[in-house]
Write an enzyme that holds these catalytic residues in place. Sequence first.
Site, PDB file in Angstrom:
ATOM      1  N   ASP A  27       0.856  -1.172   0.000  1.00 26.44           N
ATOM      2  CA  ASP A  27       0.000   0.000   0.000  1.00 26.44           C
ATOM      3  C   ASP A  27       0.895   1.226   0.000  1.00 26.44           C
ATOM      4  OD1 ASP A  27      -2.738   1.295   0.469  1.00 26.44           O
ATOM      5  OD2 ASP A  27      -1.549   2.134   2.104  1.00 26.44           O
ATOM      6  N   GLU A 111      -1.600  -1.555  -5.759  1.00 26.24           N
ATOM      7  CA  GLU A 111      -2.775  -0.950  -6.359  1.00 26.24           C
ATOM      8  C   GLU A 111      -2.454  -0.341  -7.716  1.00 26.24           C
ATOM      9  OE1 GLU A 111      -5.658   0.690  -2.932  1.00 26.24           O
ATOM     10  OE2 GLU A 111      -3.708   1.623  -3.063  1.00 26.24           O
ATOM     11  N   ASP A 191      -2.996   1.397   6.860  1.00 28.88           N
ATOM     12  CA  ASP A 191      -2.262   1.046   5.647  1.00 28.88           C
ATOM     13  C   ASP A 191      -1.904  -0.442   5.615  1.00 28.88           C
ATOM     14  OD1 ASP A 191      -2.399   3.728   4.994  1.00 28.88           O
ATOM     15  OD2 ASP A 191      -0.443   4.184   5.869  1.00 28.88           O
TER      16      ASP A 191
END
Length: 238
Positions: A27, A111, A191
């Site tokens: 992340d 991501e 996170d």
Amino acid sequence: MVIIASFVSTTKELNKRETTGKTIGLDVGLNHFLTDSEGNQVENPRHLRKSEKSLKRLQRRFSKTKKGSKNRVKLRQVLARKHLKVSRQRKDFAVKTARCVVQSNDLVAYEDLKVRNMIRNRHLSKSISDAAWTQFRQWVEYFGKVFGVVTVAVPPHGTSQNCSNCGEVVKKSLSTRTHVCPHCGHIQDRDWNAARNILEIGLRTVGHTGTLIASGDIDLCTGGETPLGKSSRFKEET
Ligand SMILES: [Zn+2]
């Protein structure tokens, strides 16, 4: 020079990597450069942030100078040198961090940042972190190919909101730093929770059904591999 050196040492290790049995989710954020699914964090390197700030100051000073003035000519040269320095530092950080993450894992999930930035980063000062993330991702994908590690970009929807333990949606604003699940009682750094979700989606995406190998040492990432030294550090978070 610095960059070339670290690149050469990388290519020498081509195909040498042994499988680690580890998979990891990443992340990326503003508070930390990245948090992985085991709770390790890499900070934004301070020296780079400092250079970026002074570059911005310099740019403002430059824009105030009179066209054709001696001062402007001089400042333009200083600005060019500074630009080069910052872009070298940023690249060095991206290469180093990406390399160590890829080498220590068989699968790296992260991501899809382009989509993510549009969703989450609308109000925040974009330039600096965006540049670093984009570059980091490119290097992760590059090293993935070099070392035969699966890299997978997952859609960012729900990664920060879902509970990585029970899967329920736990709504939270950007300022809420801790994930507290009212459904299963799971409490985790925001996170870290997101990174676990990202890994989960990544594994689903590539069709893995195998078990996750639980936390191990990620010593690879603590060494100061580059002459820039302490630019990135993995920190245990408990
Ligand atoms: Zn839960």
